[in-house]
Design a protein around this motif. Structure first.
Motif, PDB file in Angstrom:
ATOM      1  N   LEU A   1       0.831  -1.200   0.000  1.00  0.00           N
ATOM      2  CA  LEU A   1       0.000   0.000   0.000  1.00  0.00           C
ATOM      3  C   LEU A   1       0.869   1.255   0.000  1.00  0.00           C
ATOM      4  CD1 LEU A   1      -2.988  -0.862   2.311  1.00  0.00           C
ATOM      5  CD2 LEU A   1      -3.042  -0.271  -0.088  1.00  0.00           C
ATOM      6  N   TYR A   2       2.080   1.132   0.536  1.00  0.00           N
ATOM      7  CA  TYR A   2       3.031   2.241   0.535  1.00  0.00           C
ATOM      8  C   TYR A   2       4.364   1.745   0.003  1.00  0.00           C
ATOM      9  CZ  TYR A   2      -0.401   4.681   3.322  1.00  0.00           C
ATOM     10  OH  TYR A   2      -1.554   5.266   3.749  1.00  0.00           O
ATOM     11  N   LYS A   3       5.068   2.634  -0.682  1.00  0.00           N
ATOM     12  CA  LYS A   3       6.312   2.270  -1.335  1.00  0.00           C
ATOM     13  C   LYS A   3       7.432   1.992  -0.327  1.00  0.00           C
ATOM     14  CE  LYS A   3       8.676   3.601  -5.524  1.00  0.00           C
ATOM     15  NZ  LYS A   3       8.735   4.587  -6.589  1.00  0.00           N
ATOM     16  N   THR A   4       7.456   2.751   0.767  1.00  0.00           N
ATOM     17  CA  THR A   4       8.467   2.542   1.793  1.00  0.00           C
ATOM     18  C   THR A   4       7.803   2.454   3.158  1.00  0.00           C
ATOM     19  OG1 THR A   4       8.836   4.895   2.218  1.00  0.00           O
ATOM     20  CG2 THR A   4      10.184   3.874   0.500  1.00  0.00           C
ATOM     21  N   ARG A   5       8.498   1.865   4.082  1.00  0.00           N
ATOM     22  CA  ARG A   5       7.971   1.733   5.433  1.00  0.00           C
ATOM     23  C   ARG A   5       7.890   3.094   6.118  1.00  0.00           C
ATOM     24  NH1 ARG A   5      10.334  -2.463   9.926  1.00  0.00           N
ATOM     25  NH2 ARG A   5       8.957  -1.817  11.602  1.00  0.00           N
ATOM     26  N   SER A   6       8.821   3.974   5.816  1.00  0.00           N
ATOM     27  CA  SER A   6       8.785   5.304   6.420  1.00  0.00           C
ATOM     28  C   SER A   6       7.591   6.114   5.912  1.00  0.00           C
ATOM     29  CB  SER A   6      10.088   6.058   6.163  1.00  0.00           C
ATOM     30  OG  SER A   6      10.294   6.236   4.792  1.00  0.00           O
ATOM     31  N   LEU A   7       7.201   5.931   4.654  1.00  0.00           N
ATOM     32  CA  LEU A   7       5.987   6.589   4.154  1.00  0.00           C
ATOM     33  C   LEU A   7       4.757   6.079   4.890  1.00  0.00           C
ATOM     34  CD1 LEU A   7       6.420   6.700   0.269  1.00  0.00           C
ATOM     35  CD2 LEU A   7       6.347   8.621   1.838  1.00  0.00           C
ATOM     36  N   ALA A   8       4.712   4.784   5.141  1.00  0.00           N
ATOM     37  CA  ALA A   8       3.600   4.206   5.897  1.00  0.00           C
ATOM     38  C   ALA A   8       3.560   4.777   7.309  1.00  0.00           C
ATOM     39  CB  ALA A   8       3.721   2.685   5.929  1.00  0.00           C
ATOM     40  N   ALA A   9       4.710   4.895   7.941  1.00  0.00           N
ATOM     41  CA  ALA A   9       4.774   5.443   9.295  1.00  0.00           C
ATOM     42  C   ALA A   9       4.347   6.905   9.321  1.00  0.00           C
ATOM     43  CB  ALA A   9       6.190   5.285   9.853  1.00  0.00           C
ATOM     44  N   ASP A  10       4.726   7.670   8.312  1.00  0.00           N
ATOM     45  CA  ASP A  10       4.326   9.077   8.234  1.00  0.00           C
ATOM     46  C   ASP A  10       2.817   9.217   8.100  1.00  0.00           C
ATOM     47  OD1 ASP A  10       6.936   9.889   8.450  1.00  0.00           O
ATOM     48  OD2 ASP A  10       7.207  10.203   6.287  1.00  0.00           O
ATOM     49  N   GLU A  11       2.210   8.372   7.281  1.00  0.00           N
ATOM     50  CA  GLU A  11       0.759   8.419   7.104  1.00  0.00           C
ATOM     51  C   GLU A  11       0.041   8.022   8.392  1.00  0.00           C
ATOM     52  OE1 GLU A  11      -0.935   9.496   4.180  1.00  0.00           O
ATOM     53  OE2 GLU A  11       1.107  10.228   3.900  1.00  0.00           O
ATOM     54  N   ILE A  12       0.606   7.088   9.118  1.00  0.00           N
ATOM     55  CA  ILE A  12       0.015   6.683  10.395  1.00  0.00           C
ATOM     56  C   ILE A  12       0.100   7.830  11.390  1.00  0.00           C
ATOM     57  CG2 ILE A  12       0.309   5.124  12.358  1.00  0.00           C
ATOM     58  CD1 ILE A  12       1.210   2.994  10.266  1.00  0.00           C
ATOM     59  N   LYS A  13       1.220   8.554  11.409  1.00  0.00           N
ATOM     60  CA  LYS A  13       1.373   9.709  12.309  1.00  0.00           C
ATOM     61  C   LYS A  13       0.370  10.807  11.984  1.00  0.00           C
ATOM     62  CE  LYS A  13       6.267   9.155  13.276  1.00  0.00           C
ATOM     63  NZ  LYS A  13       7.621   9.666  13.010  1.00  0.00           N
ATOM     64  N   LYS A  14      -0.024  10.909  10.733  1.00  0.00           N
ATOM     65  CA  LYS A  14      -0.994  11.927  10.319  1.00  0.00           C
ATOM     66  C   LYS A  14      -2.437  11.466  10.526  1.00  0.00           C
ATOM     67  CE  LYS A  14       2.135  13.731   6.818  1.00  0.00           C
ATOM     68  NZ  LYS A  14       2.400  13.833   5.385  1.00  0.00           N
ATOM     69  N   ASN A  15      -2.623  10.339  11.227  1.00  0.00           N
ATOM     70  CA  ASN A  15      -3.942   9.774  11.539  1.00  0.00           C
ATOM     71  C   ASN A  15      -4.744   9.427  10.289  1.00  0.00           C
ATOM     72  OD1 ASN A  15      -3.506   9.854  14.284  1.00  0.00           O
ATOM     73  ND2 ASN A  15      -4.384  11.892  14.488  1.00  0.00           N
ATOM     74  N   ARG A  16      -4.088   8.944   9.270  1.00  0.00           N
ATOM     75  CA  ARG A  16      -4.775   8.530   8.042  1.00  0.00           C
ATOM     76  C   ARG A  16      -5.027   7.023   8.012  1.00  0.00           C
ATOM     77  NH1 ARG A  16      -1.341  12.399   4.010  1.00  0.00           N
ATOM     78  NH2 ARG A  16      -2.237  14.338   4.758  1.00  0.00           N
ATOM     79  N   VAL A  17      -4.563   6.326   9.033  1.00  0.00           N
ATOM     80  CA  VAL A  17      -4.764   4.886   9.129  1.00  0.00           C
ATOM     81  C   VAL A  17      -5.457   4.600  10.455  1.00  0.00           C
ATOM     82  CG1 VAL A  17      -3.619   2.631   9.209  1.00  0.00           C
ATOM     83  CG2 VAL A  17      -2.702   4.431   7.756  1.00  0.00           C
ATOM     84  N   SER A  18      -6.506   3.783  10.395  1.00  0.00           N
ATOM     85  CA  SER A  18      -7.210   3.431  11.625  1.00  0.00           C
ATOM     86  C   SER A  18      -7.670   1.978  11.561  1.00  0.00           C
ATOM     87  CB  SER A  18      -8.401   4.356  11.846  1.00  0.00           C
ATOM     88  OG  SER A  18      -9.313   4.244  10.790  1.00  0.00           O
ATOM     89  N   ILE A  19      -7.772   1.386  12.732  1.00  0.00           N
ATOM     90  CA  ILE A  19      -8.338   0.045  12.863  1.00  0.00           C
ATOM     91  C   ILE A  19      -9.655   0.235  13.585  1.00  0.00           C
ATOM     92  CG2 ILE A  19      -8.105  -2.221  13.909  1.00  0.00           C
ATOM     93  CD1 ILE A  19      -5.126  -2.036  13.451  1.00  0.00           C
ATOM     94  N   GLY A  20     -10.727  -0.209  12.949  1.00  0.00           N
ATOM     95  CA  GLY A  20     -12.047   0.126  13.470  1.00  0.00           C
ATOM     96  C   GLY A  20     -12.267   1.603  13.220  1.00  0.00           C
ATOM     97  N   ASP A  21     -12.594   2.334  14.274  1.00  0.00           N
ATOM     98  CA  ASP A  21     -12.727   3.788  14.157  1.00  0.00           C
ATOM     99  C   ASP A  21     -11.640   4.526  14.923  1.00  0.00           C
ATOM    100  OD1 ASP A  21     -14.973   3.656  12.540  1.00  0.00           O
ATOM    101  OD2 ASP A  21     -16.330   3.491  14.253  1.00  0.00           O
ATOM    102  N   ASN A  22     -10.665   3.802  15.435  1.00  0.00           N
ATOM    103  CA  ASN A  22      -9.619   4.398  16.257  1.00  0.00           C
ATOM    104  C   ASN A  22      -8.327   4.565  15.473  1.00  0.00           C
ATOM    105  OD1 ASN A  22     -11.413   4.165  18.437  1.00  0.00           O
ATOM    106  ND2 ASN A  22     -10.719   2.077  18.843  1.00  0.00           N
ATOM    107  N   PRO A  23      -7.762   5.784  15.468  1.00  0.00           N
ATOM    108  CA  PRO A  23      -6.443   5.957  14.838  1.00  0.00           C
ATOM    109  C   PRO A  23      -5.405   5.133  15.595  1.00  0.00           C
ATOM    110  CG  PRO A  23      -7.339   8.063  15.598  1.00  0.00           C
ATOM    111  CD  PRO A  23      -8.289   7.015  16.003  1.00  0.00           C
ATOM    112  N   VAL A  24      -4.401   4.672  14.885  1.00  0.00           N
ATOM    113  CA  VAL A  24      -3.400   3.794  15.486  1.00  0.00           C
ATOM    114  C   VAL A  24      -2.022   4.431  15.451  1.00  0.00           C
ATOM    115  CG1 VAL A  24      -4.654   1.691  14.932  1.00  0.00           C
ATOM    116  CG2 VAL A  24      -3.019   2.595  13.306  1.00  0.00           C
ATOM    117  N   LYS A  25      -1.107   3.831  16.196  1.00  0.00           N
ATOM    118  CA  LYS A  25       0.303   4.211  16.153  1.00  0.00           C
ATOM    119  C   LYS A  25       1.047   3.179  15.310  1.00  0.00           C
ATOM    120  CE  LYS A  25       0.440   6.512  20.610  1.00  0.00           C
ATOM    121  NZ  LYS A  25       1.091   6.581  21.913  1.00  0.00           N
ATOM    122  N   SER A  26       2.246   3.513  14.896  1.00  0.00           N
ATOM    123  CA  SER A  26       3.041   2.624  14.048  1.00  0.00           C
ATOM    124  C   SER A  26       3.344   1.289  14.719  1.00  0.00           C
ATOM    125  CB  SER A  26       4.360   3.288  13.668  1.00  0.00           C
ATOM    126  OG  SER A  26       4.124   4.415  12.890  1.00  0.00           O
TER     127      SER A  26
END
Length: 144
Positions: free
Chosen positions: A12-37
């Motif tokens: 879904l993301y080209k690099t792991r750091s891009l995935a971590a950045d998107e998670i920090k920006k609260n663009r990834v959630s499990i259920g309705d709760n934003p998650v941490k990396s």
């Protein structure tokens, strides 16, 4: 497996750091709760990802050992994204290509010259119009 590594593994993301950045920006959630990396992903969880201005919804089927090939991604996730989201993405992409085809890049020097010739008339015509305007049309009548 950590969620940032999981999103990278299923491409879904080209690099792991891009995935971590998107998670920090609260663009990834499990259920309705934003998650941490560092959140551990479990089989059966529903993950919501905001990417390209649409909301992807995926279900974890299996946890991969490492990054998988693009053809193997469906073995690890199920796509539950609504069809309206894909239609919205398709519509936005078609709007962008309306102005300039993809891959054409910036206008060339020739394109800019043709555009400027199309927009403006010859400079000689503009000077005579201004002279006529200030002189009142007949230069002999308005001499001081």
């Amino acid at each position: 497996m950590r969620i940032d590594k999981f999103l990278w593994c299923i491409r879904l993301y080209k690099t792991r750091s891009l995935a971590a950045d998107e998670i920090k920006k609260n663009r990834v959630s499990i259920g309705d709760n934003p998650v941490k990396s560092s959140k551990e992903v479990k089989v059966g969880e529903i993950i919501r990802i905001k990417k390209n201005q649409i909301l992807y919804t995926i279900k974890v089927v299996q946890i991969p050992k490492s990054r998988v090939g693009a053809k193997l991604v469906p073995l690890y996730i199920e796509d539950h994204t609504e069809k309206e989201q894909y239609e919205l993405l398709k519509m936005r992409r078609s709007e962008q290509s309306y102005y300039r085809n993809k891959g054409e890049g910036r206008p060339t020097k020739k394109d800019r010259r043709e555009l400027s010739e199309f927009i403006s008339d010859s400079p000689d015509d503009d000077n005579t119009d201004w002279e006529d305007f200030f002189s009142g049309g007949n230069s002999a009548e308005n001499e001081f």
